[in-house]
Design a protein around this motif. Structure first.
Motif, mmCIF file in Angstrom:
data_model
loop_
_atom_site.group_PDB
_atom_site.id
_atom_site.type_symbol
_atom_site.label_atom_id
_atom_site.label_comp_id
_atom_site.label_asym_id
_atom_site.label_seq_id
_atom_site.Cartn_x
_atom_site.Cartn_y
_atom_site.Cartn_z
ATOM 1 N N VAL A 78 0.850 -1.196 0.000
ATOM 2 C CA VAL A 78 0.000 0.000 0.000
ATOM 3 C C VAL A 78 0.882 1.241 0.000
ATOM 4 O O VAL A 78 1.884 1.298 0.708
ATOM 5 N N ASP A 79 0.491 2.251 -0.775
ATOM 6 C CA ASP A 79 1.144 3.557 -0.750
ATOM 7 C C ASP A 79 0.042 4.599 -0.606
ATOM 8 O O ASP A 79 -0.813 4.729 -1.488
ATOM 9 N N VAL A 80 0.051 5.323 0.514
ATOM 10 C CA VAL A 80 -0.978 6.322 0.795
ATOM 11 C C VAL A 80 -0.360 7.714 0.670
ATOM 12 O O VAL A 80 0.719 7.971 1.199
ATOM 13 N N ASP A 81 -1.053 8.607 -0.024
ATOM 14 C CA ASP A 81 -0.590 9.982 -0.218
ATOM 15 C C ASP A 81 -1.724 10.938 0.164
ATOM 16 O O ASP A 81 -2.671 11.110 -0.594
ATOM 17 N N ARG A 82 -1.611 11.539 1.348
ATOM 18 C CA ARG A 82 -2.703 12.403 1.826
ATOM 19 C C ARG A 82 -2.828 13.663 0.993
ATOM 20 O O ARG A 82 -3.920 14.188 0.825
ATOM 21 N N ASP A 83 -1.698 14.187 0.493
ATOM 22 C CA ASP A 83 -1.751 15.408 -0.311
ATOM 23 C C ASP A 83 -2.492 15.180 -1.624
ATOM 24 O O ASP A 83 -3.230 16.045 -2.093
ATOM 25 N N ALA A 84 -2.300 14.015 -2.217
ATOM 26 C CA ALA A 84 -2.982 13.675 -3.468
ATOM 27 C C ALA A 84 -4.353 13.049 -3.212
ATOM 28 O O ALA A 84 -5.107 12.806 -4.150
ATOM 29 N N LYS A 85 -4.671 12.798 -1.951
ATOM 30 C CA LYS A 85 -5.954 12.193 -1.548
ATOM 31 C C LYS A 85 -6.170 10.851 -2.241
ATOM 32 O O LYS A 85 -7.247 10.576 -2.776
ATOM 33 N N ARG A 86 -5.129 9.996 -2.187
ATOM 34 C CA ARG A 86 -5.288 8.689 -2.833
ATOM 35 C C ARG A 86 -4.465 7.628 -2.127
ATOM 36 O O ARG A 86 -3.512 7.921 -1.407
ATOM 37 N N ALA A 87 -4.862 6.404 -2.383
ATOM 38 C CA ALA A 87 -4.118 5.244 -1.914
ATOM 39 C C ALA A 87 -3.973 4.298 -3.099
ATOM 40 O O ALA A 87 -4.949 4.009 -3.802
ATOM 41 N N THR A 88 -2.756 3.845 -3.316
ATOM 42 C CA THR A 88 -2.487 2.891 -4.383
ATOM 43 C C THR A 88 -2.182 1.556 -3.747
ATOM 44 O O THR A 88 -1.341 1.467 -2.849
ATOM 45 N N VAL A 89 -2.889 0.535 -4.207
ATOM 46 C CA VAL A 89 -2.794 -0.792 -3.609
ATOM 47 C C VAL A 89 -2.348 -1.795 -4.663
ATOM 48 O O VAL A 89 -2.908 -1.838 -5.760
ATOM 49 N N GLU A 90 -1.355 -2.596 -4.300
ATOM 50 C CA GLU A 90 -0.909 -3.698 -5.155
ATOM 51 C C GLU A 90 -1.484 -4.988 -4.593
ATOM 52 O O GLU A 90 -1.489 -5.198 -3.383
ATOM 53 N N GLY A 91 -1.948 -5.840 -5.485
ATOM 54 C CA GLY A 91 -2.473 -7.129 -5.058
ATOM 55 C C GLY A 91 -3.799 -7.424 -5.721
ATOM 56 O O GLY A 91 -4.251 -6.704 -6.599
#
Length: 65
Positions: A32-45
């Motif tokens: 998981v990679d969460v970026d609060r400034d971009a308001k998104r979370a990128t999930v692998e799997g």
């Protein structure tokens, strides 16, 4: 497989960690990679998108795919 979801309501590092922990608890999530400034979370799997959105909502934030 990579998925990105929008997460509203994060305002600090603790918020990012809470969302990351919630997503890591979903079956099929590898990273998981969460970026609060971009308001998104990128999930692998291979996790289902709705399961990711639900986990973030339960953690107290607003998520959408």
């Amino acid at each position: 497989m990579s998925q990105t979801i929008t997460v509203e309501g994060m305002s600090c590092e603790h918020c990012e960690q809470t969302v990351e922990d919630a997503l890591e608890g979903v079956e099929g999530v590898e990273s998981v990679d969460v970026d609060r400034d971009a308001k998104r979370a990128t999930v692998e799997g291979a996790a289902e998108t709705q399961a990711l959105v639900s986990a973030v909502d339960i953690a107290g934030y607003n998520a959408s795919a």
